[in-house]
Scaffold this motif. Structure first.
Motif, PDB file in Angstrom:
ATOM      1  N   ARG A   6      15.010 -47.707 -14.911  1.00 27.60           N
ATOM      2  CA  ARG A   6      15.247 -47.463 -13.387  1.00 27.60           C
ATOM      3  C   ARG A   6      15.489 -48.768 -12.631  1.00 27.60           C
ATOM      4  NH1 ARG A   6      10.217 -43.519 -12.268  1.00 27.60           N
ATOM      5  NH2 ARG A   6      10.756 -41.700 -13.654  1.00 27.60           N
ATOM      6  N   ALA A   7      15.217 -49.769 -13.165  1.00 30.69           N
ATOM      7  CA  ALA A   7      15.471 -51.255 -12.627  1.00 30.69           C
ATOM      8  C   ALA A   7      17.041 -51.428 -12.749  1.00 30.69           C
ATOM      9  CB  ALA A   7      14.604 -52.284 -13.099  1.00 30.69           C
ATOM     10  N   PHE A   8      17.555 -51.413 -13.763  1.00 29.96           N
ATOM     11  CA  PHE A   8      18.974 -51.477 -14.192  1.00 29.96           C
ATOM     12  C   PHE A   8      19.855 -50.384 -13.352  1.00 29.96           C
ATOM     13  CE2 PHE A   8      22.801 -50.391 -16.379  1.00 29.96           C
ATOM     14  CZ  PHE A   8      23.493 -51.199 -16.580  1.00 29.96           C
ATOM     15  N   LEU A   9      19.355 -49.286 -13.151  1.00 26.62           N
ATOM     16  CA  LEU A   9      20.065 -48.268 -12.414  1.00 26.62           C
ATOM     17  C   LEU A   9      19.969 -48.657 -10.785  1.00 26.62           C
ATOM     18  CD1 LEU A   9      21.712 -45.439 -11.999  1.00 26.62           C
ATOM     19  CD2 LEU A   9      19.496 -44.500 -12.104  1.00 26.62           C
ATOM     20  N   ALA A  10      18.733 -49.243 -10.341  1.00 29.52           N
ATOM     21  CA  ALA A  10      18.714 -49.599  -9.118  1.00 29.52           C
ATOM     22  C   ALA A  10      19.508 -50.799  -8.756  1.00 29.52           C
ATOM     23  CB  ALA A  10      17.102 -49.877  -8.869  1.00 29.52           C
ATOM     24  N   GLY A  11      19.748 -51.640  -9.770  1.00 28.84           N
ATOM     25  CA  GLY A  11      20.595 -52.738  -9.608  1.00 28.84           C
ATOM     26  C   GLY A  11      21.849 -52.438  -9.343  1.00 28.84           C
ATOM     27  N   LEU A  26      23.147 -49.391  -8.409  1.00 32.76           N
ATOM     28  CA  LEU A  26      23.352 -48.674  -7.108  1.00 32.76           C
ATOM     29  C   LEU A  26      23.500 -49.755  -5.914  1.00 32.76           C
ATOM     30  CD1 LEU A  26      21.025 -45.742  -7.553  1.00 32.76           C
ATOM     31  CD2 LEU A  26      23.698 -45.813  -7.733  1.00 32.76           C
ATOM     32  N   ALA A  27      22.611 -50.740  -6.143  1.00 33.43           N
ATOM     33  CA  ALA A  27      22.427 -51.796  -5.021  1.00 33.43           C
ATOM     34  C   ALA A  27      23.884 -52.694  -4.776  1.00 33.43           C
ATOM     35  CB  ALA A  27      21.357 -52.624  -5.150  1.00 33.43           C
ATOM     36  N   ALA A  28      24.196 -52.901  -5.884  1.00 32.08           N
ATOM     37  CA  ALA A  28      25.843 -53.770  -5.987  1.00 32.08           C
ATOM     38  C   ALA A  28      26.622 -52.726  -5.485  1.00 32.08           C
ATOM     39  CB  ALA A  28      25.899 -53.917  -7.501  1.00 32.08           C
ATOM     40  N   GLY A  29      26.912 -51.611  -5.652  1.00 35.37           N
ATOM     41  CA  GLY A  29      27.836 -50.726  -5.221  1.00 35.37           C
ATOM     42  C   GLY A  29      27.744 -50.303  -3.637  1.00 35.37           C
ATOM     43  N   PHE A  30      26.479 -50.296  -3.350  1.00 40.64           N
ATOM     44  CA  PHE A  30      26.078 -49.847  -1.740  1.00 40.64           C
ATOM     45  C   PHE A  30      26.491 -51.200  -1.003  1.00 40.64           C
ATOM     46  CE2 PHE A  30      23.441 -46.399  -3.078  1.00 40.64           C
ATOM     47  CZ  PHE A  30      24.163 -45.351  -2.341  1.00 40.64           C
ATOM     48  N   SER A  31      26.330 -52.225  -1.595  1.00 42.13           N
ATOM     49  CA  SER A  31      26.405 -53.446  -0.706  1.00 42.13           C
ATOM     50  C   SER A  31      27.909 -53.905  -0.599  1.00 42.13           C
ATOM     51  CB  SER A  31      25.816 -54.768  -1.626  1.00 42.13           C
ATOM     52  OG  SER A  31      24.487 -54.607  -1.761  1.00 42.13           O
ATOM     53  N   LEU A  32      28.668 -53.695  -1.659  1.00 37.11           N
ATOM     54  CA  LEU A  32      29.926 -54.135  -1.651  1.00 37.11           C
ATOM     55  C   LEU A  32      30.942 -53.105  -0.759  1.00 37.11           C
ATOM     56  CD1 LEU A  32      31.926 -56.277  -2.502  1.00 37.11           C
ATOM     57  CD2 LEU A  32      29.768 -56.259  -3.344  1.00 37.11           C
ATOM     58  N   PHE A  33      30.369 -51.540  -0.826  1.00 40.49           N
ATOM     59  CA  PHE A  33      30.860 -50.726   0.151  1.00 40.49           C
ATOM     60  C   PHE A  33      30.586 -51.073   1.617  1.00 40.49           C
ATOM     61  CE2 PHE A  33      30.570 -47.175   2.917  1.00 40.49           C
ATOM     62  CZ  PHE A  33      31.515 -46.120   2.672  1.00 40.49           C
ATOM     63  N   ALA A  34      29.509 -51.696   1.960  1.00 40.19           N
ATOM     64  CA  ALA A  34      29.452 -52.003   3.295  1.00 40.19           C
ATOM     65  C   ALA A  34      29.979 -53.467   3.554  1.00 40.19           C
ATOM     66  CB  ALA A  34      27.647 -52.668   3.499  1.00 40.19           C
ATOM     67  N   VAL A  66      19.727 -60.119  -6.056  1.00 43.24           N
ATOM     68  CA  VAL A  66      18.809 -59.669  -6.865  1.00 43.24           C
ATOM     69  C   VAL A  66      19.134 -58.369  -7.510  1.00 43.24           C
ATOM     70  CG1 VAL A  66      16.417 -58.663  -6.782  1.00 43.24           C
ATOM     71  CG2 VAL A  66      16.934 -60.235  -5.402  1.00 43.24           C
ATOM     72  N   ALA A  67      20.219 -57.619  -7.153  1.00 40.68           N
ATOM     73  CA  ALA A  67      20.782 -56.381  -7.979  1.00 40.68           C
ATOM     74  C   ALA A  67      21.297 -57.146  -9.420  1.00 40.68           C
ATOM     75  CB  ALA A  67      21.728 -55.846  -7.416  1.00 40.68           C
ATOM     76  N   SER A  68      21.973 -58.431  -9.261  1.00 37.56           N
ATOM     77  CA  SER A  68      22.553 -58.927 -10.538  1.00 37.56           C
ATOM     78  C   SER A  68      21.233 -59.344 -11.646  1.00 37.56           C
ATOM     79  CB  SER A  68      23.223 -60.224 -10.163  1.00 37.56           C
ATOM     80  OG  SER A  68      24.367 -60.090  -9.267  1.00 37.56           O
ATOM     81  N   SER A  69      20.376 -59.759 -10.946  1.00 32.39           N
ATOM     82  CA  SER A  69      19.106 -60.088 -11.939  1.00 32.39           C
ATOM     83  C   SER A  69      18.533 -58.888 -12.286  1.00 32.39           C
ATOM     84  CB  SER A  69      18.035 -60.911 -11.168  1.00 32.39           C
ATOM     85  OG  SER A  69      18.371 -62.337 -10.666  1.00 32.39           O
ATOM     86  N   ALA A  70      18.485 -57.857 -11.637  1.00 34.93           N
ATOM     87  CA  ALA A  70      17.928 -56.717 -12.093  1.00 34.93           C
ATOM     88  C   ALA A  70      18.846 -55.974 -13.467  1.00 34.93           C
ATOM     89  CB  ALA A  70      17.735 -55.441 -10.991  1.00 34.93           C
ATOM     90  N   ILE A  71      20.221 -56.181 -13.199  1.00 42.31           N
ATOM     91  CA  ILE A  71      21.061 -55.629 -14.203  1.00 42.31           C
ATOM     92  C   ILE A  71      21.045 -56.481 -15.522  1.00 42.31           C
ATOM     93  CG2 ILE A  71      23.550 -55.305 -14.727  1.00 42.31           C
ATOM     94  CD1 ILE A  71      23.721 -54.476 -11.611  1.00 42.31           C
ATOM     95  N   MET A  72      21.257 -57.687 -15.370  1.00 44.32           N
ATOM     96  CA  MET A  72      21.372 -58.608 -16.476  1.00 44.32           C
ATOM     97  C   MET A  72      20.105 -58.997 -17.075  1.00 44.32           C
ATOM     98  SD  MET A  72      24.495 -58.897 -16.481  1.00 44.32           S
ATOM     99  CE  MET A  72      24.479 -59.878 -18.008  1.00 44.32           C
ATOM    100  N   GLY A  73      18.916 -58.589 -16.493  1.00 43.56           N
ATOM    101  CA  GLY A  73      17.469 -58.902 -16.992  1.00 43.56           C
ATOM    102  C   GLY A  73      16.861 -57.656 -17.640  1.00 43.56           C
ATOM    103  N   ILE A 101      24.598 -47.002   3.699  1.00 46.21           N
ATOM    104  CA  ILE A 101      23.664 -48.186   3.505  1.00 46.21           C
ATOM    105  C   ILE A 101      21.957 -47.641   3.582  1.00 46.21           C
ATOM    106  CG2 ILE A 101      22.839 -50.545   3.995  1.00 46.21           C
ATOM    107  CD1 ILE A 101      25.362 -50.901   5.571  1.00 46.21           C
ATOM    108  N   ALA A 102      21.771 -46.682   4.555  1.00 43.58           N
ATOM    109  CA  ALA A 102      20.280 -46.293   4.436  1.00 43.58           C
ATOM    110  C   ALA A 102      20.406 -45.340   3.284  1.00 43.58           C
ATOM    111  CB  ALA A 102      20.412 -45.216   5.955  1.00 43.58           C
ATOM    112  N   VAL A 103      21.090 -44.558   2.974  1.00 48.43           N
ATOM    113  CA  VAL A 103      20.951 -43.823   1.542  1.00 48.43           C
ATOM    114  C   VAL A 103      20.525 -44.640   0.576  1.00 48.43           C
ATOM    115  CG1 VAL A 103      22.308 -42.382  -0.084  1.00 48.43           C
ATOM    116  CG2 VAL A 103      22.185 -41.756   2.517  1.00 48.43           C
ATOM    117  N   GLY A 104      21.570 -45.938   0.571  1.00 48.35           N
ATOM    118  CA  GLY A 104      20.978 -46.582  -0.485  1.00 48.35           C
ATOM    119  C   GLY A 104      19.853 -47.492  -0.668  1.00 48.35           C
ATOM    120  N   ALA A 105      19.222 -47.599   0.469  1.00 47.97           N
ATOM    121  CA  ALA A 105      18.011 -48.129   0.755  1.00 47.97           C
ATOM    122  C   ALA A 105      16.953 -47.175   0.277  1.00 47.97           C
ATOM    123  CB  ALA A 105      17.461 -48.721   2.067  1.00 47.97           C
TER     124      ALA A 105
END
Length: 513
Positions: free
Chosen positions: A274-279, A281-289, A385-392, A483-487
């Motif tokens: 779940r942490a990987f998936l959240a990372g 999603l966060a990366a995608g939502f952030s770049l979209f914004a 932190v999304a990057s850390s969640a993914i790579m960690g 962005i709200a959906v991403g949060a």
């Protein structure tokens, strides 16, 4: 017999000096990649006018880069696991430099689109290697979190510098200079990589599948074309159906093929964490914004308010200015506060900033800049932190695959923003403009077209500007909602995740093991 790279002992690990020098080298490559994602946002009106490009060609000049890159990233990251990430980084630099020269001297829109696609090939070879080399080199978690935060910060800086650099260059040079500036950076990065990067670590026993990379490209290109065609004022059914079918069939064939391969380009089981998936999603939502706000804001303030490309670029740089401190703070404090407040909280904060932009863009420059700063602060924290969640949350032997997934998420967020929001901006403008008597119907096509004919038709500028502002507001509503959906989504995924980003940390999340 196949050999699998293992974690190095303390005696064979690179020194601290070499680790941080390597970070500087790969970050220079990342800076190039992110610059070219945004460098055309402020230059687009000038480029479209000089090349005589249509509005659709203008969007493809921007979109060809992230579309092709996203389609190739999965394959290039896994190929890096096989042939070595150092080698992939060097190959990518050479291709990127050659494509930059081709783009700078493109005589037609079609040639420039092709050159942008070639730029994406080089970027796709480089980008997974940058993060994979960090994952492999920085083995201590806290140090790696800081290194990845610096990496993520430079990604934000590159995205923000794109419009500023293009604005500066366009004051003195022709539009091709925005590509030509890549060449000296490529040369310097090549030399530095050869001198400073660690030896190439390949795994020749690992298989690599070209067909899978092709299927991923077909699926993503089909999806983007379907979105672009659907968002047109008068969508054509046949292209939408054909593109949608390509996306569905390509995606299905890709997923089916991965399940049968001993070394898949994408192991879908990693998404169970779940942490990987959240990372991701966060990366995608952030770049979209970020991509959406930069694209429409630079255009709005150039075309409606008469800003120069440089002034428009400086305006949207407020997003990066807000992101810098929170990106660094996120990586430094992750081990203490955990993923949930930084990722979900960051996206929630950026929702507030985006809403402020929506409410004040045409009334108060001070409040608009404040909204951009708040949006950047939230996105900066979430991205680092999304990057850390993914790579960690993957072992080192899957560093290439994990970095590819992250960068696909980044590029997918960016290209969907350009394809969807760029088309939506044009569609709402076309549908809502109230042309004054005698004004040509071609003024409906775009604000650029209306401004070109405004001298002969009093009232056309006001009508076109009003319609464009309405379209801008509509797009900002979409950005804020996304962005709200991403949060919410990342908050739900991380609700049981404690401090830290290591795979074994969330003891209550069995999917993470």
């Amino acid at each position: 017999m196949r050999t699998v790279p293992t974690e190095r002992s303390a005696e064979t690990a690179p020194s601290a000096r070499h680790r941080w020098l390597l970070l500087a080298v790969v970050s220079a490559g990342l800076l190039l990649i992110t610059l070219d994602n945004s460098i055309l946002y402020a230059a687009l009106p000038t480029l479209v006018q000089d090349l005589g490009a249509s509005s659709s060609e203008g969007l493809w000049i921007i979109n060809a880069y992230p579309v092709v890159m996203a389609g190739l990233l999965l394959g290039s990251g896994t190929l890096g696991d096989r042939v070595g990430h150092r080698r992939m980084f060097l190959i990518g630099l050479v291709v990127f430099g050659a494509a930059s020269l081709a783009a700078a001297f493109s005589p037609t829109p079609e040639t420039l689109i092709a050159a942008r696609a070639l730029l994406a090939v080089g970027a796709a070879a480089m980008m997974p290697a940058t993060l994979a080399l960090i994952r492999i080199t920085f083995e201590e978690e806290r140090e790696r979190n800081v290194a990845i935060a610096i990496w993520g910060t430079l990604a934000i800086v590159g995205s923000a510098l794109g419009p500023i650099i293009s604005g500066l260059l366009l004051q003195s040079f022709w539009w091709g200079s925005v590509f030509l500036i890549n060449v000296p950076v490529v040369v310097a990065a090549l030399v530095a990589t050869l001198v400073l990067a660690p030896p190439n670590e390949a795994d020749p026993g690992r298989k690599w599948d070209l067909s899978s990379s092709f299927l991923a490209l077909v699926a993503l290109v089909g999806l983007v074309i379907a979105i672009k065609e659907t968002a047109k004022p008068e969508p054509a059914l046949l292209p939408i159906v054909a593109a949608g079918l390509a996306a569905v069939v390509g995606g299905w064939a890709f997923a089916r093929r991965q399940r049968r391969l001993p070394d898949p380009l994408l192991d879908f089981s990693i998404f169970r964490n779940r942490a990987f998936l959240a990372g991701v999603l966060a990366a995608g939502f952030s770049l979209f914004a970020i991509a959406g706000i930069q694209l429409i804001t630079t255009q709005r303030f150039q075309l409606v308010e008469g800003f120069t490309p440089l002034r428009a670029g400086l305006l949207v740089a407020a997003v990066a200015l807000g992101a810098l401190p929170t990106a660094m703070a996120g990586g430094a404090t992750l081990h203490r506060v955990g993923l949930l407040p930084i990722i979900a909280g960051g996206l929630a904060l950026s929702t507030v900033g985006s809403a402020l932009i929506l409410l004040t863009f045409d009334t108060s420059m001070g409040l608009l800049v404040t909204g951009l700063l708040i949006t950047g602060a939230g996105l900066g924290a979430a991205m680092s932190v999304a990057s850390s969640a993914i790579m960690g949350n993957v072992p080192a032997r899957r560093a290439g695959m994990a970095s590819s997934v992250e960068e696909v998420s980044y590029e997918f967020g960016s290209l969907i923003a350009v394809a969807l929001l760029g088309s939506l901006l044009t569609s709402v403008y076309t549908a809502t403009i109230d042309l004054p008597a005698g004004a040509p119907d071609s003024a409906r096509d775009s604000l650029d077209s209306a401004l070109a004919q405004a001298a002969d038709h009093p009232g056309l500028i006001d009508a076109a500007s009003t319609a464009f502002d309405g379209a801008y507001a509509t797009v900002m509503v979409v950005v804020t909602a996304v962005i709200a959906v991403g949060a919410i989504m990342t908050g739900v995924l991380l609700r049981r995740h404690g401090p830290g980003s290591a795979l074994s940390t969330p003891s209550t999340d069995t999917a993470g093991h």
